[in-house]
Every structure is written in structure tokens, then in C-alpha cells.
Design a protein around this motif. Structure first.
Motif, PDB file in Angstrom:
ATOM      1  N   LEU A 132       0.819  -1.208   0.000  1.00  0.00           N
ATOM      2  CA  LEU A 132       0.000   0.000   0.000  1.00  0.00           C
ATOM      3  C   LEU A 132       0.854   1.258   0.000  1.00  0.00           C
ATOM      4  CD1 LEU A 132      -2.957  -0.902   2.382  1.00  0.00           C
ATOM      5  CD2 LEU A 132      -2.950  -0.789  -0.101  1.00  0.00           C
ATOM      6  N   LEU A 170       1.958   1.879  -3.461  1.00  0.00           N
ATOM      7  CA  LEU A 170       0.880   2.462  -4.242  1.00  0.00           C
ATOM      8  C   LEU A 170       0.758   3.954  -3.954  1.00  0.00           C
ATOM      9  CD1 LEU A 170      -1.905  -0.248  -3.833  1.00  0.00           C
ATOM     10  CD2 LEU A 170      -0.014  -0.143  -5.442  1.00  0.00           C
ATOM     11  N   ALA A 171       0.875   4.330  -2.686  1.00  0.00           N
ATOM     12  CA  ALA A 171       0.802   5.750  -2.334  1.00  0.00           C
ATOM     13  C   ALA A 171       1.942   6.517  -2.969  1.00  0.00           C
ATOM     14  CB  ALA A 171       0.841   5.917  -0.816  1.00  0.00           C
ATOM     15  N   ALA A 197       0.997   7.279  -6.478  1.00  0.00           N
ATOM     16  CA  ALA A 197      -0.092   8.238  -6.577  1.00  0.00           C
ATOM     17  C   ALA A 197       0.315   9.631  -6.153  1.00  0.00           C
ATOM     18  CB  ALA A 197      -1.258   7.778  -5.703  1.00  0.00           C
ATOM     19  N   LEU A 235      -6.765   4.665  -0.979  1.00  0.00           N
ATOM     20  CA  LEU A 235      -6.134   3.362  -1.193  1.00  0.00           C
ATOM     21  C   LEU A 235      -6.699   2.312  -0.248  1.00  0.00           C
ATOM     22  CD1 LEU A 235      -2.469   4.574  -1.712  1.00  0.00           C
ATOM     23  CD2 LEU A 235      -3.972   3.599  -3.449  1.00  0.00           C
ATOM     24  N   SER A 236      -7.031   2.718   0.963  1.00  0.00           N
ATOM     25  CA  SER A 236      -7.652   1.791   1.895  1.00  0.00           C
ATOM     26  C   SER A 236      -9.019   1.352   1.371  1.00  0.00           C
ATOM     27  CB  SER A 236      -7.786   2.439   3.274  1.00  0.00           C
ATOM     28  OG  SER A 236      -8.373   1.552   4.198  1.00  0.00           O
ATOM     29  N   TRP A 246      -9.913   1.267  -1.756  1.00  0.00           N
ATOM     30  CA  TRP A 246      -9.630   0.384  -2.889  1.00  0.00           C
ATOM     31  C   TRP A 246      -9.215  -1.004  -2.407  1.00  0.00           C
ATOM     32  CZ3 TRP A 246      -4.635  -1.543  -3.810  1.00  0.00           C
ATOM     33  CH2 TRP A 246      -4.516  -2.325  -4.954  1.00  0.00           C
ATOM     34  N   GLY A 247      -8.337  -1.070  -1.399  1.00  0.00           N
ATOM     35  CA  GLY A 247      -7.845  -2.342  -0.906  1.00  0.00           C
ATOM     36  C   GLY A 247      -8.937  -3.228  -0.344  1.00  0.00           C
ATOM     37  N   LEU A 287      -1.397  -2.292 -11.622  1.00  0.00           N
ATOM     38  CA  LEU A 287      -2.408  -1.797 -10.696  1.00  0.00           C
ATOM     39  C   LEU A 287      -3.720  -1.492 -11.410  1.00  0.00           C
ATOM     40  CD1 LEU A 287      -0.194   0.527  -8.495  1.00  0.00           C
ATOM     41  CD2 LEU A 287      -1.133  -1.706  -7.890  1.00  0.00           C
ATOM     42  N   LEU A 308      -7.096   0.003 -10.042  1.00  0.00           N
ATOM     43  CA  LEU A 308      -6.523   1.249  -9.540  1.00  0.00           C
ATOM     44  C   LEU A 308      -5.789   1.919 -10.709  1.00  0.00           C
ATOM     45  CD1 LEU A 308      -6.252   2.856  -6.887  1.00  0.00           C
ATOM     46  CD2 LEU A 308      -4.040   1.750  -6.550  1.00  0.00           C
ATOM     47  N   ALA A 366      -9.550   5.703  -7.304  1.00  0.00           N
ATOM     48  CA  ALA A 366     -10.396   4.627  -6.791  1.00  0.00           C
ATOM     49  C   ALA A 366     -11.804   5.153  -6.497  1.00  0.00           C
ATOM     50  CB  ALA A 366      -9.776   3.995  -5.553  1.00  0.00           C
TER      51      ALA A 366
END
Length: 290
Positions: free
Chosen positions: A13, A16-17, A20, A160-161, A163-164, A220, A225, A255
Motif C-alpha cells: 500500500l 501504491l501511495a 499516486a 487506497l484503503s 480500494w484495498g 495496478l 486502480l 479509486a
């Protein structure tokens, strides 16, 4: 076992951040006779350039030439890895590339995935929620961010949370081809062997890393994402402009979650730069050897 899974998901994660949350740059060649872009156009260029995953261009155009030279020297002297230090878990990136680029990495990583993640949909959703909460808590307490950065990164972590909790992270049929693509991309960088980072220097290393981040974005997108779509749809508006300082608002969706980010810019020798990036770059240029 649960703690191992949490750490692995946290690393994912945060990566991913990183993709982004950072404006990457490679500005088009200046047209003779035209003035440098203003603050809004500067940010728009950063968004277009992020779409191209050009990390070498980011380093070259996100700071003034004199500061770039200092940062290049710090890289070669092994004092800094800017602009990678803009990313969460920047110190883990060499290890990630080493793991992905190792001989027989695909078999080992698939076996690890089967043990830790395959079919663990409920646990992965729970972990995404937990990590979102922990990430926000960390960002609120961390003193190294400006107010704008803090607010932006908190919004990113929350997106992201979300999305996860919905992404098919436990689906083996998606994970296997993703591992294959990322392992191949890591090997193509030539940076999966530690000495290569210093030997290639800042520009060379970042040129090699750009395609890897491009592959990561594509992987992703296959999980729902889509950073490139977010970049394509982003809007930038001028909020304030006083002399050599300006403020803009960046609006985009990630997301399916709307994100509004305030960005301060500073003009130096006629060109605009993101103020937070300048602050971090100056700190990295002055970093002393370990």
C-alpha cells in the motif's frame, strides 16, 4: 503469520501511495521566444509527465540547476537517493527490486503469495482497513510534512484503503501474471544488484526506474486502480498568485474517491517549482554521510 501478512500488505500500500502522491516531471523542450509556463501550466506539465513515468525528467526539472547538481553529487557520494526519498518506504525499494530480479524470483514469489495471500479475501480487506487507520495516524503525527502534504497524503491513504477493501488482491489468476510482469521489469532496470545504483548515478538510475513504475501502474490498473485515468481527468486551478509565490488546487479522483490537494509553488529565476519538493530536495542535498 498475521503480522507477516500485515507487513507485506503495508509495503504494497505504501508503494501504491508513492506512485499516486508524487509529481514526476520531464518538461517538453522550451520553445524559443515563449515565456516559461506559469504555476497552473507547471503543475499540468507534472501531471502529463507522471503519465510518462519519467523519473529522470522529474529530477532534472523539479529543482533549479544548481540544486540539481548538489543532489547529483549527494547521490554519487551515497548520501541521498532523492527524488526516491519523496516516496514512502524509499529505503525498501532497492530490496524490492533485488527480490523481484533474483534468479527464480517468479517461482519463489508465487509460492509466497500462495502461502500468505491466495484466497485470503476477508483478511486482506481487514488489513486494508487497519493499514488505512494506521497510515492516517502516522501522517497526523509525522512532523516532516507541510499541512498541504499531510492533507493530500491522508486523502490518498484513505482512497487506497477503500480500494484495498474491494480489490481482488487474493485472486491467484491475477497475481501470477502480475508477478511475472514486475519481475521482468525489475530485471530490465539492471538495478536489482546493489552496486548498480551508485554506478549508474542519479540520472542513469532514474532512467532505468521509469519503465518499472510504468509497468507497476499497468499492473495496478488491472486491479482497478487506474492512476493514468486519474491523471487524465485531473484539473488544476489557480487560487492565489502574489509575486514569486502561488497556490493552486489539484482536483482528481482515485479509486472513485474525489481528492483535492493544495499545492504551493515558488518562482526561481523565472521558473515555477513545487515548494514542498524544493524543501525536501534541499534537505537531501545537505544530508551528511551515514
Amino acid at each position: 503469520m498475521h503480522r507477516i501478512r500485515i507487513r507485506l500488505i503495508a509495503a504494497a500500500l505504501c508503494l501504491l501511495a508513492a506512485v499516486a502522491g508524487c509529481e514526476r516531471a520531464t518538461a517538453p523542450a522550451p520553445v524559443p521566444g515563449l515565456p516559461p509556463p506559469g504555476p497552473v501550466a507547471t503543475v499540468q506539465q507534472r501531471l502529463r509527465e507522471l503519465h510518462r513515468s519519467d523519473l529522470a525528467g522529474y529530477a532534472r526539472h523539479s529543482v533549479p540547476p544548481a540544486l540539481y547538481a548538489e543532489l547529483d553529487r549527494a547521490w554519487r557520494e551515497d548520501r541521498s537517493r532523492w527524488p526516491l526519498t519523496e516516496l514512502p518506504l524509499d529505503d525498501r525499494l532497492p530490496g524490492l527490486l533485488t527480490a523481484l530480479g533474483a534468479p527464480d524470483a517468479e517461482r519463489k514469489l508465487r509460492a509466497s503469495y500462495r502461502r500468505e495471500f491466495a484466497g485470503a479475501h476477508s483478511e486482506l480487506r481487514s488489513a486494508a482497513t487497519t493499514l488505512g487507520l494506521l497510515g492516517v495516524r502516522h501522517l497526523k503525527a509525522e512532523p516532516g510534512y507541510s499541512d498541504d502534504e499531510r492533507a493530500h497524503y491522508i486523502a490518498l491513504v484513505e482512497a487506497l484503503s477503500d480500494w484495498g477493501r474491494q480489490a481482488p488482491l487474493g485472486a491467484t489468476d491475477r497475481a501470477n501474471p502480475a508477478i511475472t510482469r514486475l519481475a521482468a521489469a525489475a530485471r530490465r532496470t539492471g538495478l536489482h544488484r546493489a552496486p548498480a545504483w551508485q554506478q549508474a548515478g542519479m540520472a542513469g538510475s532514474l532512467q532505468r526506474l521509469g519503465p518499472f513504475f510504468g509497468t507497476l501502474k499497468q499492473v495496478l490498473a488491472g486491479y482497478g486502480l487506474d492512476f493514468d485515468r486519474a491523471l487524465d481527468d485531473a484539473r488544476v486551478e489557480l487560487v492565489e498568485h502574489k509575486g514569486d509565490r502561488a497556490r493552486v488546487k489539484l482536483h482528481y479522483r482515485l479509486a472513485e474517491r474525489p481528492i483535492d490537494a493544495g499545492l504551493e509553488l515558488q518562482r526561481i529565476d523565472g521558473r515555477w517549482y513545487l515548494a514542498d519538493v524544493l524543501t525536501h530536495a534541499r534537505t537531501e542535498a545537505a544530508r551528511q554521510p551515514h
